[in-house]
Each structure stands twice: as structure tokens, then as C-alpha cells.
Design an enzyme around this catalytic site. Structure first.
Site, PDB file in Angstrom:
ATOM      1  N   PRO A 158      23.022  55.649  79.167  1.00 53.71           N
ATOM      2  CG  PRO A 158      23.692  54.575  77.214  1.00 53.71           C
ATOM      3  CD  PRO A 158      22.509  55.169  77.877  1.00 53.71           C
ATOM      4  CD  GLU A 163      21.943  55.875  68.441  1.00 48.59           C
ATOM      5  OE1 GLU A 163      22.947  56.206  69.095  1.00 48.59           O
ATOM      6  OE2 GLU A 163      21.667  54.692  68.144  1.00 48.59           O
ATOM      7  NE  ARG A 189      16.038  45.182  98.325  1.00 45.23           N
ATOM      8  CZ  ARG A 189      17.032  45.412  99.196  1.00 45.23           C
ATOM      9  NH1 ARG A 189      17.688  46.555  99.164  1.00 45.23           N
ATOM     10  NH2 ARG A 189      17.357  44.514 100.094  1.00 45.23           N
ATOM     11  CG  ASP A 198      20.673  45.415 101.263  1.00 47.25           C
ATOM     12  OD1 ASP A 198      20.348  44.266 101.551  1.00 47.25           O
ATOM     13  OD2 ASP A 198      19.894  46.287 100.840  1.00 47.25           O
TER      14      ASP A 198
HETATM   15 CL1  6GU Z   1      20.160  53.834  82.373  1.00 48.02          CL
HETATM   16  N1  6GU Z   1      19.955  53.229  79.817  1.00 48.02           N
HETATM   17  C1  6GU Z   1      20.373  52.624  78.704  1.00 48.02           C
HETATM   18  N2  6GU Z   1      19.672  52.753  77.567  1.00 48.02           N
HETATM   19  N3  6GU Z   1      21.474  51.889  78.635  1.00 48.02           N
HETATM   20  C2  6GU Z   1      22.149  51.765  79.768  1.00 48.02           C
HETATM   21  C3  6GU Z   1      21.769  52.357  80.962  1.00 48.02           C
HETATM   22  C4  6GU Z   1      20.654  53.096  80.943  1.00 48.02           C
HETATM   23  N4  6GU Z   1      22.667  52.045  81.913  1.00 48.02           N
HETATM   24  C5  6GU Z   1      23.561  51.288  81.328  1.00 48.02           C
HETATM   25  N5  6GU Z   1      23.267  51.111  80.033  1.00 48.02           N
END
Ligand code: 6GU
Length: 293
Positions: A120, A147, A189, A204
Site C-alpha cells: 500500500p 507488515e 489481457r 477501454d
Molecule cells: Cl499492492 N498490497 C497490499 N497489501 N495492500 C494494498 C495494496 C497492495 N494496494 C492497496 N492496498
């Protein structure tokens, strides 16, 4: 394209046997290798995590199994052979043409993967990034849990291969596995031959140049009336120009409703009078106009 995935949950990737991507694998367009990180542990409990230095909640993935995994999948370049001190330094041309062998071959010939780490705290995954990855011959995904992975793993990997930390958006998943499935589907894809009809990619939302970043509007199929709801007349009219205009109106309205941030990206020169009228009606005056206009 070759794809390697390192994870403590290889079962997640059974989904890659299904549908479009499953077919792409069976026809050899996609060469996917899933690796269990615990295969590179050596203790009885096959431990992959430990408590964070500095304190704090949760667990951090240990560097040793990750280091061994990356070494096994991307053999490190051996140090260049040291010539005897008495020997003159070889000319650069002689040095460059010296054959390499064994583990060094892959790295020396430039065949290293791009390492993609879902987190994230990464850079945003977008259609443009999916398209860049589609043109790479080899991707390696490292799925973290808990984590995250000890940061030294990423630092060391960067000395050997390109590394991207990538996020799907502003929310937190329990681990990288589902994020990697999402990315592989978005990338896969786009590979030539994976979709039946090349036009499906060109149309798209978010495809470069397609509809200048408007969301796609509603779609309909038969029957013409369902539960007393008719398909919009215009779509049955056969007037291709009018249908294209209606679709654009609907795309603008939907974008105004769901993604007002995208409307800010529309270049004023790409908007005709009708676009401006639809935008105004949706509460988005353009180009010096304001709501009083
Ligand atoms: Cl790529 N990984 C994780 N663990 N949480 C996320 C993410 C990725 N993208 C948004 N939340």
C-alpha cells in the site's frame, strides 16, 4: 512473457488456470512459475516472520528466505575474475567479449526480471503501468504478508534488477497475493493474442488516448424490453453517429458522477459544444465558464 511469483500462499494462484489467463498459459503466451517462500526456510517451523525492530504492531518478513528465493530465481552475477597482478590489464574490447558462464550468464546478458513488490505504500498501479509491464519479457512478483518485508531485501535487490513497489489504491489488503492477481490480469489481457478481439483493449476506459479518460457508459443487450425496462431507443435506431454521441454524453455524465477528478484532465480543445452543454448540465462548467453562464 515469463512471470515468477514468490508467496507463502501458492494456492491463491490456482486462479491463473482459469479463463483468459489459463488459456494464455496453456498456449504458451504466459509462462507462470509460483514459488513457496517457505521452501527457502531451514528451521523446523519454516519461519518467515519476526517482530519489528523499534517496536510496533505486527510482524515483519525475515530477510533470509527472501534473499535465498531471489538468488535462486535470479542467479547473482559472480564477481569478475581477478587477473594475476603481473598481467597487463586486458583491453576493454577483450574484456567485453570474454564469455561468461553459469549463474552469471543471465545477469550479464541483461536477462534479469523486473521485481514488482505489492504494497500500500507503493506507486499507483494504473493502466499506463500495466501497459509498460506488458512489454517486459520477465516479471517477478514478491508477495509480502504481515507488515511487509525487511527493507534490506528491496535495497539489495535494487543493486541487481529494476524494482518497483506498487499499490492498487488507498486501502489496505492483508497481503500482496490478491494485488498480484489483479496486476497479472490487467497485464496479461494486454498481451497480443490473449483477448479475442484487439478492439476490446483499444476501447477501454483509461487506455492511452481512448475517450480521453472518460469512464465507459452503460451497456445493453437483448431482450429489447426486460421487466418493463426498454433499452434506450437510440441504440436500436441504426444511426451510428447519434449512437456515438449518446454514448459520449453518458460517459461524460457517469464520469461527472463517479470520477469528477478525471474531468479536470480533459483538454478544453477536445471538448465540442455538445460536450460543454452536457458538462454544464452535470454541474461542471468548462474553460472560464461558471455556473452563472
Ligand atoms: Cl499492492 N498490497 C497490499 N497489501 N495492500 C494494498 C495494496 C497492495 N494496494 C492497496 N492496498
Amino acid at each position: 512473457m515469463r512471470i515468477d511469483i514468490v508467496t507463502i500462499f501458492p494456492e491463491y494462484f490456482a486462479a491463473l488456470d482459469i479463463s483468459l489467463l489459463g488459456k494464455a498459459r496453456r498456449t504458451g503466451l504466459l509462462d507462470v512459475h509460483v514459488h513457496d517462500l517457505r521452501g527457502w526456510t531451514h528451521d523446523r517451523h519454516r519461519t518467515v516472520d519476526d517482530t519489528p525492530y523499534g517496536g510496533g504492531p505486527g510482524m515483519v518478513m525475515k530477510p533470509e528466505p527472501w534473499g535465498e528465493a531471489l538468488d535462486a530465481i535470479v542467479p547473482p552475477t559472480p564477481p569478475p575474475p581477478t587477473p594475476p597482478v603481473s598481467e597487463p590489464t586486458p583491453l576493454p574490447s577483450a574484456s567485453a567479449s570474454r564469455p561468461v558462464s553459469g549463474a552469471g550468464q543471465a545477469a550479464a546478458s541483461g536477462t534479469v526480471p523486473r521485481l514488482i513488490i505489492p504494497t500500500p505504500s507503493g506507486r499507483p498501479f494504473t493502466q499506463a503501468l500495466a501497459a509498460q509491464y506488458e512489454s517486459e519479457p520477465w516479471l517477478l512478483f514478491a508477495c509480502g504478508r504481515y507488515e511487509g518485508i525487511d527493507s534490506r531485501v528491496v535495497d539489495e535487490a535494487r543493486t541487481r534488477m529494476p524494482v518497483d513497489e506498487v499499490s492498487l489504491g488507498d486501502f489496505v489488503l492483508a497481503g500482496g497475493e490478491v494485488a498480484v492477481l489483479v496486476m497479472i490480469e490487467a497485464i496479461g489481457r494486454l498481451l497480443p493474442g490473449v483477448l479475442g478481439n484487439a478492439d476490446s483493449v483499444a476501447d477501454d476506459s483509461f487506455a492511452p488516448g481512448a475517450m480521453e479518460s472518460l469512464l465507459e457508459g452503460p451497456v445493453y443487450t437483448k431482450p429489447p424490453v426486460w421487466r418493463e425496462r426498454p433499452v434506450p431507443d437510440i441504440l436500436l435506431s441504426g444511426h451510428h453517429g447519434a449512437i456515438a454521441r449518446w454514448r459520449r454524453d453518458e460517459a461524460i455524465r457517469r464520469t461527472a458522477r463517479h470520477r469528477p477528478d478525471l474531468l479536470a484532465r480533459l483538454a478544453p480543445k477536445d471538448l465540442d459544444e455538445r460536450d460543454r452543454a452536457v458538462l454544464r448540465e452535470a454541474g461542471f462548467p468548462v474553460d472560464g465558464e461558471d455556473m452563472a453562464d
